[in-house]
Write an enzyme that holds these catalytic residues in place. Structure first.
Site, PDB file in Angstrom:
ATOM      1  N   TYR A 149       0.826  -1.206   0.000  1.00 56.22           N
ATOM      2  CA  TYR A 149       0.000   0.000   0.000  1.00 56.22           C
ATOM      3  C   TYR A 149       0.865   1.262   0.000  1.00 56.22           C
ATOM      4  O   TYR A 149       2.058   1.237   0.325  1.00 56.22           O
ATOM      5  CB  TYR A 149      -0.912   0.021   1.224  1.00 56.22           C
ATOM      6  CG  TYR A 149      -0.157   0.266   2.514  1.00 56.22           C
ATOM      7  CD1 TYR A 149      -0.020   1.539   3.046  1.00 56.22           C
ATOM      8  CD2 TYR A 149       0.449  -0.789   3.199  1.00 56.22           C
ATOM      9  CE1 TYR A 149       0.682   1.763   4.221  1.00 56.22           C
ATOM     10  CE2 TYR A 149       1.143  -0.582   4.365  1.00 56.22           C
ATOM     11  CZ  TYR A 149       1.255   0.697   4.878  1.00 56.22           C
ATOM     12  OH  TYR A 149       1.969   0.910   6.031  1.00 56.22           O
ATOM     13  N   ASP A 160       3.048   7.241   4.259  1.00 55.81           N
ATOM     14  CA  ASP A 160       3.407   5.861   4.603  1.00 55.81           C
ATOM     15  C   ASP A 160       3.371   5.028   3.328  1.00 55.81           C
ATOM     16  O   ASP A 160       2.504   5.241   2.464  1.00 55.81           O
ATOM     17  CB  ASP A 160       2.429   5.289   5.630  1.00 55.81           C
ATOM     18  CG  ASP A 160       2.948   3.999   6.265  1.00 55.81           C
ATOM     19  OD1 ASP A 160       4.132   3.672   6.054  1.00 55.81           O
ATOM     20  OD2 ASP A 160       2.166   3.334   6.968  1.00 55.81           O
ATOM     21  N   TYR A 203      -8.697   8.922  10.971  1.00 58.42           N
ATOM     22  CA  TYR A 203      -8.173   9.305  12.285  1.00 58.42           C
ATOM     23  C   TYR A 203      -8.897  10.484  12.915  1.00 58.42           C
ATOM     24  O   TYR A 203      -8.485  10.971  13.960  1.00 58.42           O
ATOM     25  CB  TYR A 203      -6.673   9.589  12.173  1.00 58.42           C
ATOM     26  CG  TYR A 203      -5.892   8.355  11.791  1.00 58.42           C
ATOM     27  CD1 TYR A 203      -5.548   7.403  12.745  1.00 58.42           C
ATOM     28  CD2 TYR A 203      -5.528   8.113  10.472  1.00 58.42           C
ATOM     29  CE1 TYR A 203      -4.854   6.250  12.398  1.00 58.42           C
ATOM     30  CE2 TYR A 203      -4.834   6.965  10.108  1.00 58.42           C
ATOM     31  CZ  TYR A 203      -4.502   6.045  11.075  1.00 58.42           C
ATOM     32  OH  TYR A 203      -3.828   4.905  10.721  1.00 58.42           O
ATOM     33  N   PHE A 219      -5.493   5.942  -0.272  1.00 56.67           N
ATOM     34  CA  PHE A 219      -4.615   4.777  -0.230  1.00 56.67           C
ATOM     35  C   PHE A 219      -4.683   4.029  -1.553  1.00 56.67           C
ATOM     36  O   PHE A 219      -5.763   3.819  -2.105  1.00 56.67           O
ATOM     37  CB  PHE A 219      -5.021   3.805   0.886  1.00 56.67           C
ATOM     38  CG  PHE A 219      -4.684   4.261   2.266  1.00 56.67           C
ATOM     39  CD1 PHE A 219      -3.429   4.017   2.811  1.00 56.67           C
ATOM     40  CD2 PHE A 219      -5.618   4.941   3.034  1.00 56.67           C
ATOM     41  CE1 PHE A 219      -3.121   4.444   4.092  1.00 56.67           C
ATOM     42  CE2 PHE A 219      -5.318   5.362   4.313  1.00 56.67           C
ATOM     43  CZ  PHE A 219      -4.065   5.116   4.843  1.00 56.67           C
TER      44      PHE A 219
END
Length: 233
Positions: A149, A160, A203, A219
């Site tokens: 990912y 990330d 989040y 993502f």
């Protein structure tokens, strides 16, 4: 002639310094005093933008020499507490303003994504686009999945990436953000999707690490395998 002018300039600057600061820093005590003052001034300049320097020097000198203070201890403590309270309120207002702006920016970004060809939206508000459709099994929430990912903020900042680390990651699907738990269950093994996740499925107002409050997330996810059901483990 030139040396005379240079010497005169040096003498002039020395006297100017003495006039403005009360010392020419010719002794070790003067240099030490100035150094400590400079150190404290540098530390305090970020916290006290409009500090009355004359009053500060008077308070410092009175406390240092043991002179009779011009304010009671209760007045001193109360003044500092009132300042701190005001600073905290201003910071909270600024944080709320920034959070609202971030929330609106995320909503605007999601609204634009919803207009793109191939983007689907679920009842929860999760949006996704099929990049590659696999033909394997679909995971359940209790399953452990193996994925590659990359995660981005709405402005394109990568926060990330398992691709950058050079290895996929495995995790129980019910132990990640709601947008992932829901989104991965839509995918078959071998699929590659883009997920566009609202803040409330990510989040939320708190954010985390490099992810700011109220941030919608994108993502790119490849479902490589369903490794095991959590119950079986």
């Amino acid at each position: 002639m030139k040396k005379t002018l240079v010497a005169a300039a040096v003498v002039s600057s020395t006297f100017t310094f003495a006039d403005n600061h009360g010392a020419a820093l010719e002794t070790d005590a003067a240099k030490l005093g100035y150094s400590i003052g400079s150190m404290f001034g540098g530390r305090m300049s970020g916290d006290f933008k409009d500090l009355d320097l004359e009053a500060f020097k008077a308070g410092f000198e009175d406390a240092y020499t043991g002179a009779e203070p011009k304010m009671t201890q209760e007045e001193i403590v109360g003044t500092i507490q009132a300042f701190q309270q005001k600073q905290m309120e201003e910071m909270q207002r600024e944080q709320a303003k920034q959070a609202e702006a971030a929330k609106q920016a995320s909503e605007d970004w999601l609204a634009e994504k919803a207009k793109e060809d191939g983007v689907e939206k679920t009842e929860s508000g999760l949006m996704y686009k099929v990049i590659t459709q696999g033909d394997g099994a679909k995971p359940a929430a209790e399953d452990t999945v193996k994925v590659h990912y990359e995660g981005k903020l709405a402005d394109g900042t990568v926060f990330d990436s398992s691709y950058e680390r050079g290895e996929p990651i495995s995790f129980p699907l019910n132990q990640v953000i709601e947008g992932w738990t829901e989104g991965l269950q839509l995918m078959s093994v071998g699929s590659k999707y883009e997920l566009y996740i609202p803040s409330e499925l990510a989040y939320g107002p708190g954010g985390t690490g490099p992810i700011p409050p109220h941030a919608a997330l994108q993502f790119t996810v490849e479902l490589l395998d369903i490794e095991a059901a959590q119950a079986a483990q």
